[in-house]
Design a protein around this motif. Structure first.
Motif, PDB file in Angstrom:
ATOM      1  N   UNK A  64      -4.364   0.465   7.721  1.00 29.01           N
ATOM      2  CA  UNK A  64      -4.060   1.271   6.535  1.00 29.01           C
ATOM      3  C   UNK A  64      -4.290   2.752   6.812  1.00 29.01           C
ATOM      4  N   UNK A  65      -5.251   3.060   7.685  1.00 25.32           N
ATOM      5  CA  UNK A  65      -5.473   4.449   8.070  1.00 25.32           C
ATOM      6  C   UNK A  65      -4.276   4.990   8.858  1.00 25.32           C
ATOM      7  N   UNK A  66      -3.707   4.150   9.708  1.00 23.40           N
ATOM      8  CA  UNK A  66      -2.526   4.560  10.473  1.00 23.40           C
ATOM      9  C   UNK A  66      -1.354   4.811   9.533  1.00 23.40           C
ATOM     10  N   UNK A  67      -1.162   3.907   8.577  1.00 24.73           N
ATOM     11  CA  UNK A  67      -0.087   4.086   7.608  1.00 24.73           C
ATOM     12  C   UNK A  67      -0.290   5.349   6.791  1.00 24.73           C
ATOM     13  N   UNK A  68      -1.502   5.573   6.305  1.00 25.64           N
ATOM     14  CA  UNK A  68      -1.765   6.759   5.502  1.00 25.64           C
ATOM     15  C   UNK A  68      -1.496   8.038   6.290  1.00 25.64           C
ATOM     16  N   UNK A  69      -1.878   8.054   7.553  1.00 22.19           N
ATOM     17  CA  UNK A  69      -1.626   9.236   8.381  1.00 22.19           C
ATOM     18  C   UNK A  69      -0.129   9.463   8.537  1.00 22.19           C
ATOM     19  N   UNK A  70       0.628   8.384   8.686  1.00 22.83           N
ATOM     20  CA  UNK A  70       2.080   8.504   8.819  1.00 22.83           C
ATOM     21  C   UNK A  70       2.706   8.981   7.513  1.00 22.83           C
ATOM     22  N   UNK A  71       2.220   8.474   6.393  1.00 24.82           N
ATOM     23  CA  UNK A  71       2.749   8.892   5.096  1.00 24.82           C
ATOM     24  C   UNK A  71       2.433  10.355   4.805  1.00 24.82           C
ATOM     25  N   UNK A  72       1.312  10.850   5.342  1.00 20.54           N
ATOM     26  CA  UNK A  72       0.948  12.253   5.135  1.00 20.54           C
ATOM     27  C   UNK A  72       2.062  13.192   5.590  1.00 20.54           C
ATOM     28  N   UNK A  73       2.756  12.809   6.649  1.00 13.43           N
ATOM     29  CA  UNK A  73       3.796  13.677   7.186  1.00 13.43           C
ATOM     30  C   UNK A  73       5.207  13.299   6.794  1.00 13.43           C
ATOM     31  N   UNK A  74       5.344  12.303   5.927  1.00 12.97           N
ATOM     32  CA  UNK A  74       6.683  11.812   5.586  1.00 12.97           C
ATOM     33  C   UNK A  74       7.464  12.805   4.749  1.00 12.97           C
ATOM     34  N   UNK A 124       0.839  -1.201   0.000  1.00 16.15           N
ATOM     35  CA  UNK A 124       0.000   0.000   0.000  1.00 16.15           C
ATOM     36  C   UNK A 124       0.874   1.251   0.000  1.00 16.15           C
ATOM     37  N   UNK A 125       1.921   1.252   0.812  1.00 17.04           N
ATOM     38  CA  UNK A 125       2.837   2.398   0.832  1.00 17.04           C
ATOM     39  C   UNK A 125       3.463   2.600  -0.539  1.00 17.04           C
ATOM     40  N   UNK A 126       3.920   1.503  -1.151  1.00 20.95           N
ATOM     41  CA  UNK A 126       4.505   1.584  -2.497  1.00 20.95           C
ATOM     42  C   UNK A 126       3.506   2.178  -3.494  1.00 20.95           C
ATOM     43  N   UNK A 127       2.292   1.647  -3.490  1.00 19.45           N
ATOM     44  CA  UNK A 127       1.299   2.072  -4.484  1.00 19.45           C
ATOM     45  C   UNK A 127       0.879   3.518  -4.279  1.00 19.45           C
TER      46      UNK A 127
END
Length: 202
Positions: free
Chosen positions: A181-191, A23-26
């Motif tokens: 996936x919501x946790x990952x998306x929130x983390x990616x938002x600030x990456x 999911x992170x990759x995509x």
């Protein structure tokens, strides 16, 4: 746009860990970033230390094995690194720990005689999956311990500037479902802050 190295390693391709890494990759690819997807299990990375890759404290210029040098290039090329892993025995799995041991090595990630290392301007996201609920993980002291190892013992020790590493957890990972996936998306938002340009040349 940035170059992002997404790293994972789980024995099952149908695991939540593997699904989150994909999911992170995509998502990052869809946003226009250049993603290098490193699945240590799929690529057959050997986590065992060898004499060729054992650090030589007297020689920061030691030439490591071709395999490790290739992985070093992938690390050095990244503006950001995302590591998705299961928390096993309150730490990194052996496969991922061995990758750190062999690749984030003396003279490359740490122990340089002068100048900043290749990770000086890299951003990092560690996403760990634990079957513990948050209260138990925190109360037992594991969140503080694991976070300190990842943030201080690995990232900052290897030259990542303070404030450029994020450590996040998926708690109750056996039942987390879509919430993971919501946790990952929130983390990616600030990456990757929108105003910050890529730091590595093409």
């Amino acid at each position: 746009m940035a170059r992002v190295l997404v790293v994972t390693g789980h024995p099952r391709t149908d695991s939540l860990t593997a699904g989150l890494a994909r999911h992170a990759r995509d998502r990052l690819t869809a946003e226009g970033h250049a993603v290098d997807f490193l699945d240590l299990e799929a690529e057959g990375f050997d986590p065992r230390m060898t004499p060729d890759d054992e650090p030589d404290w007297a020689d920061p210029q030691k030439a490591y094995s071709p395999e490790v040098r290739a992985h070093m290039r992938r690390v050095a090329d990244a503006d950001a690194i995302v590591v998705v892993f299961p928390v096993w025995w309150f730490g990194l799995p052996a496969l991922l720990k061995g990758w750190i041991d062999r690749v984030w090595n003396h003279g490359f990630a740490y122990g340089r005689r002068r100048g900043g290392g290749p990770l000086a301007r890299t951003r990092m996201l560690w996403l760990g999956l634990t079957a513990y609920d948050r209260a138990k993980f925190v109360d037992a002291g594991w969140e503080e311990t694991v976070t300190r190892v990842l943030r201080k013992g690995i990232s900052e020790y290897c030259g990542v500037a303070p404030g450029r590493t994020s450590v996040r957890y998926v708690y109750d990972s056996l039942t987390a479902g879509a919430g993971a996936f919501e946790i990952l998306d929130a983390a990616l938002d600030g990456l990757l802050p929108a105003q910050e340009p890529a730091t590595h040349s093409t």
